[in-house]
Design a protein around this motif. Structure first.
Motif, PDB file in Angstrom:
ATOM      1  N   PHE A 139       0.869  -1.188   0.000  1.00  0.00           N
ATOM      2  CA  PHE A 139       0.000   0.000   0.000  1.00  0.00           C
ATOM      3  C   PHE A 139       0.898   1.228   0.000  1.00  0.00           C
ATOM      4  N   ILE A 140       1.047   1.823  -1.169  1.00  0.00           N
ATOM      5  CA  ILE A 140       1.927   2.991  -1.263  1.00  0.00           C
ATOM      6  C   ILE A 140       1.089   4.220  -0.913  1.00  0.00           C
ATOM      7  N   PRO A 141       1.455   4.966   0.129  1.00  0.00           N
ATOM      8  CA  PRO A 141       0.633   6.127   0.484  1.00  0.00           C
ATOM      9  C   PRO A 141       0.753   7.250  -0.544  1.00  0.00           C
ATOM     10  N   ALA A 142      -0.277   8.101  -0.594  1.00  0.00           N
ATOM     11  CA  ALA A 142      -0.222   9.269  -1.474  1.00  0.00           C
ATOM     12  C   ALA A 142       0.937  10.153  -1.038  1.00  0.00           C
ATOM     13  N   ALA A 180      -5.755  -0.006   9.844  1.00  0.00           N
ATOM     14  CA  ALA A 180      -6.630   1.165   9.971  1.00  0.00           C
ATOM     15  C   ALA A 180      -5.839   2.428  10.315  1.00  0.00           C
ATOM     16  N   GLN A 181      -4.819   2.276  11.156  1.00  0.00           N
ATOM     17  CA  GLN A 181      -4.040   3.452  11.558  1.00  0.00           C
ATOM     18  C   GLN A 181      -3.361   4.090  10.334  1.00  0.00           C
ATOM     19  N   ASP A 182      -2.833   3.239   9.432  1.00  0.00           N
ATOM     20  CA  ASP A 182      -2.177   3.768   8.226  1.00  0.00           C
ATOM     21  C   ASP A 182      -3.180   4.526   7.359  1.00  0.00           C
ATOM     22  N   ILE A 183      -4.395   3.957   7.267  1.00  0.00           N
ATOM     23  CA  ILE A 183      -5.436   4.602   6.453  1.00  0.00           C
ATOM     24  C   ILE A 183      -5.784   5.963   7.067  1.00  0.00           C
ATOM     25  N   ASP A 185      -4.018   7.834   9.069  1.00  0.00           N
ATOM     26  CA  ASP A 185      -2.906   8.788   8.970  1.00  0.00           C
ATOM     27  C   ASP A 185      -2.820   9.383   7.564  1.00  0.00           C
ATOM     28  N   GLU A 186      -3.055   8.536   6.553  1.00  0.00           N
ATOM     29  CA  GLU A 186      -2.978   9.052   5.177  1.00  0.00           C
ATOM     30  C   GLU A 186      -4.113  10.048   4.918  1.00  0.00           C
ATOM     31  N   VAL A 187      -5.315   9.715   5.372  1.00  0.00           N
ATOM     32  CA  VAL A 187      -6.454  10.619   5.165  1.00  0.00           C
ATOM     33  C   VAL A 187      -6.204  11.933   5.908  1.00  0.00           C
ATOM     34  N   LYS A 188      -5.644  11.840   7.109  1.00  0.00           N
ATOM     35  CA  LYS A 188      -5.380  13.046   7.899  1.00  0.00           C
ATOM     36  C   LYS A 188      -4.372  13.944   7.175  1.00  0.00           C
ATOM     37  N   ARG A 189      -3.301  13.298   6.676  1.00  0.00           N
ATOM     38  CA  ARG A 189      -2.283  14.091   5.968  1.00  0.00           C
ATOM     39  C   ARG A 189      -2.876  14.751   4.723  1.00  0.00           C
ATOM     40  N   LEU A 190      -3.684  13.979   3.973  1.00  0.00           N
ATOM     41  CA  LEU A 190      -4.289  14.538   2.762  1.00  0.00           C
ATOM     42  C   LEU A 190      -5.207  15.708   3.107  1.00  0.00           C
ATOM     43  N   THR A 191      -5.975  15.555   4.176  1.00  0.00           N
ATOM     44  CA  THR A 191      -6.891  16.625   4.587  1.00  0.00           C
ATOM     45  C   THR A 191      -6.097  17.870   4.975  1.00  0.00           C
ATOM     46  N   GLU A 192      -4.975  17.661   5.666  1.00  0.00           N
ATOM     47  CA  GLU A 192      -4.123  18.809   6.029  1.00  0.00           C
ATOM     48  C   GLU A 192      -3.545  19.480   4.782  1.00  0.00           C
ATOM     49  N   GLN A 193      -3.388  18.702   3.702  1.00  0.00           N
ATOM     50  CA  GLN A 193      -2.869  19.275   2.449  1.00  0.00           C
ATOM     51  C   GLN A 193      -3.978  19.935   1.629  1.00  0.00           C
ATOM     52  N   GLY A 194      -5.209  19.924   2.116  1.00  0.00           N
ATOM     53  CA  GLY A 194      -6.294  20.627   1.420  1.00  0.00           C
ATOM     54  C   GLY A 194      -7.327  19.722   0.772  1.00  0.00           C
ATOM     55  N   VAL A 195      -7.164  18.414   0.910  1.00  0.00           N
ATOM     56  CA  VAL A 195      -8.159  17.504   0.320  1.00  0.00           C
ATOM     57  C   VAL A 195      -9.453  17.592   1.130  1.00  0.00           C
ATOM     58  N   LEU A 220     -14.290   1.056  10.341  1.00  0.00           N
ATOM     59  CA  LEU A 220     -13.307   1.867   9.608  1.00  0.00           C
ATOM     60  C   LEU A 220     -13.952   3.163   9.105  1.00  0.00           C
ATOM     61  N   LEU A 221     -15.172   3.048   8.563  1.00  0.00           N
ATOM     62  CA  LEU A 221     -15.857   4.246   8.060  1.00  0.00           C
ATOM     63  C   LEU A 221     -16.027   5.278   9.172  1.00  0.00           C
ATOM     64  N   ARG A 222     -16.505   4.813  10.323  1.00  0.00           N
ATOM     65  CA  ARG A 222     -16.736   5.752  11.435  1.00  0.00           C
ATOM     66  C   ARG A 222     -15.420   6.374  11.908  1.00  0.00           C
ATOM     67  N   TYR A 223     -14.381   5.560  11.940  1.00  0.00           N
ATOM     68  CA  TYR A 223     -13.065   6.012  12.405  1.00  0.00           C
ATOM     69  C   TYR A 223     -12.490   7.065  11.450  1.00  0.00           C
ATOM     70  N   VAL A 224     -12.500   6.757  10.150  1.00  0.00           N
ATOM     71  CA  VAL A 224     -11.894   7.679   9.177  1.00  0.00           C
ATOM     72  C   VAL A 224     -12.715   8.964   9.064  1.00  0.00           C
ATOM     73  N   ALA A 225     -14.041   8.844   9.195  1.00  0.00           N
ATOM     74  CA  ALA A 225     -14.902  10.033   9.078  1.00  0.00           C
ATOM     75  C   ALA A 225     -14.570  11.083  10.141  1.00  0.00           C
ATOM     76  N   GLU A 226     -13.897  10.642  11.223  1.00  0.00           N
ATOM     77  CA  GLU A 226     -13.546  11.573  12.306  1.00  0.00           C
ATOM     78  C   GLU A 226     -12.317  12.424  12.002  1.00  0.00           C
ATOM     79  N   VAL A 227     -11.637  12.141  10.906  1.00  0.00           N
ATOM     80  CA  VAL A 227     -10.446  12.951  10.587  1.00  0.00           C
ATOM     81  C   VAL A 227     -10.852  14.425  10.547  1.00  0.00           C
ATOM     82  N   PRO A 228     -10.197  15.287  11.346  1.00  0.00           N
ATOM     83  CA  PRO A 228     -10.615  16.690  11.389  1.00  0.00           C
ATOM     84  C   PRO A 228     -10.549  17.334  10.001  1.00  0.00           C
ATOM     85  N   GLY A 229     -11.597  18.037   9.639  1.00  0.00           N
ATOM     86  CA  GLY A 229     -11.609  18.780   8.374  1.00  0.00           C
ATOM     87  C   GLY A 229     -12.057  17.982   7.166  1.00  0.00           C
ATOM     88  N   LEU A 230     -12.253  16.671   7.312  1.00  0.00           N
ATOM     89  CA  LEU A 230     -12.676  15.875   6.144  1.00  0.00           C
ATOM     90  C   LEU A 230     -14.158  16.157   5.862  1.00  0.00           C
TER      91      LEU A 230
END
Ligand code: 5AD
Ligand code: SF4
Length: 440
Positions: A139-142, A180-183, A185-195, A220-230
């Motif tokens: 799984f290569i992260p963005a 799940a943690q990797d997922i 973290d990637e979503v959080k980083r992307l959101t911080e980059q403006g996604v 997983l859906l509930r967990y990832v949906a909590e990423v701030p700013g998503l």
């Protein structure tokens, strides 16, 4: 020394689009200039051409081969790399036949591209390893360089279902879930980059297997949906046999999970569903739709239909047509069956004539058009949240965005890509909507 310009042309599904983005990022990090495009964007100016291929249908394979042929005939042809499912599935037979291809790189070996193009792997033509569960590069992260309002994040790969018509398990290997943690973290980083919007991808996301407090896909859906700013969370593809009420409840409860679900049914006859090895009946599927709508009444439901599977009689087909009527999808994709290598169905007689396949496909499109139109009419006059993508492709004076139900809306406004704006729907077209920006 100038490093070569690499052009990546992508065929096929979102997983391939996502993989091509990862390839581009890996190569950019190694100093290459990379341009990304679909089959219609092919222009012949690159030093290296990577064709990311799809094997799901015979037609996609023919198109990729013809594109490679066109490039190979150029006066100064680029170095041609075949990536994706065709490279994985057909590398042995293509090796001797399609001599224009210098390297075959399967979906599990993209991390090697810089080495390969850098010349250190020159001696070897074929890079198509079997996927190893748990390998870090699976799984290569963005990359941190990702731009734009939407991003794909892979949550699982491969498939263990072996539906009789489908080549995916042979091209993408066994099912494996990403931690799940990797997922997160990637979503959080992307959101911080403006996604603003993330689509979680997998061949069959419903059978995601995590651990601890994030054990299932619903968790997983509930967990990832909590990423701030998503702002928006989507996912695909779901398999009806694995779609739990918990997943549907998460769609209903969590505001930033889009009220949209792609749930491929493939056929409406129990005989054909059984022959396909889908693991559910027509009745079970229709009950599932009822359950989904009881939790999320306005959900945008879409599906895939496969017509002309071996042995599909006229009356089997009519059951598919009636299911499409009953299901009342907002949209669907319909495909004519073509035999695929390694699959169980390839051993059956492909007995529905091509003309009949096309007639059945056309019939499904006709039925669906009425439903699609009806769903769009319901949106007239409504004020909908639209995520802005950029200038409209057909009319540069307009901008385009998507509703939560994934409908394209064209409207006139001075707003940046990534803005989430409210648009009043003023007119409907065949596949898209027109609207006016609401102020305040
Ligand atoms: N022929 C035609 N369509 C196919 N699909 C999968 N395999 C085949 C095949 N052999 C369709 C299915 C699937 C979609 C991605 O492609 O409908 O859901
Ligand atoms: Fe193919 Fe069936 Fe797996 Fe979907 S669930 S990828 S159709 S084998």
């Amino acid at each position: 020394m100038n490093l070569p310009h690499v052009q990546i042309i992508t065929f096929g599904c979102q997983m391939n689009v996502c993989d091509s983005e990862r390839m581009a990022e890996i190569l950019q990090a190694a100093g290459y200039t990379v341009s990304l495009g679909g089959e219609d964007d092919a222009v012949g100016s690159a030093d290296v051409l990577i064709v990311n291929t799809c094997s799901v249908r015979a037609k996609a394979e023919q198109k990729a081969l013809s594109l490679i042929g066109t490039y190979a005939k150029q006066e100064n042809p680029p170095l041609i790399v075949m990536a994706g499912c065709m490279a994985q599935v057909h590398q042995r037979e293509l090796l001797g036949k399609v001599t224009a291809v210098s390297h075959f790189v399967g979906p599990n070996d993209y991390y090697r591209l810089p080495e390969l193009l850098g010349g250190s792997l020159k001696g070897r033509k074929v890079w198509t390893n079997e996927p190893q569960c748990g390998e870090a590069h699976d799984f290569i992260p963005a990359a941190c360089s990702h731009t734009g309002p939407s991003a794909f994040v892979t949550v699982m790969k491969g498939c263990d279902n072996f539906c009789a018509y489908c080549v995916v398990p042979y091209a993408r290997g066994p099912e494996r879930s990403r931690p799940a943690q990797d997922i997160y973290d990637e979503v959080k980083r992307l959101t911080e980059q403006g996604v603003q919007e993330v689509s979680l991808l997998g061949q069959n996301v419903n059978s995601y297997k995590g651990s601890g407090s994030v054990a299932t896909f619903a968790d997983l859906l509930r967990y990832v949906a909590e990423v701030p700013g998503l702002k928006r969370l989507r996912f695909m593809t779901s398999h009806p046999k694995d779609l739990s009420a918990d997943i549907v409840k998460a769609i209903a409860d969590v505001p930033n999970i889009c009220k949209a679900l792609h749930l491929p049914v493939q056929a409406g006859s129990n005989k054909v569903l059984k022959a396909m090895g889908r693991g559910y009946t027509r009745e079970h599927y229709l009950d599932l739709l009822q359950m989904i709508r009881s939790y999320v009444p306005d959900i945008a439901l879409t599906t895939d239909i496969l017509v002309g599977f071996p042995g599909e009689s006229e009356s089997d087909f009519l059951e598919t047509a009636s299911l499409v009527e009953l299901a009342d999808y907002t949209d669907l994709f319909v495909f004519a069956y073509s035999p695929r290598p390694h699959t169980k169905a390839a051993e059956l007689v492909d007995d529905v004539p091509q003309k009949e396949k096309v007639a059945r496909l056309t019939k499904i499109v006709e039925i669906q058009n009425i439903h699609s139109q009806k769903h769009m009419e319901k949106l007239l006059g409504k004020e909908l949240k639209v995520l802005v993508e950029g200038p409209s492709k057909s009319d540069k004076s307009l901008i385009t965005g998507r509703t939560e139900g994934n409908k394209l809306v064209h409207f006139s406004a001075d707003v940046k890509p990534g803005s989430l704006v409210t648009v009043k729907i003023t007119a409907i077209g065949t596949h898209s909507l027109r609207g006016e920006l609401c102020h305040g």
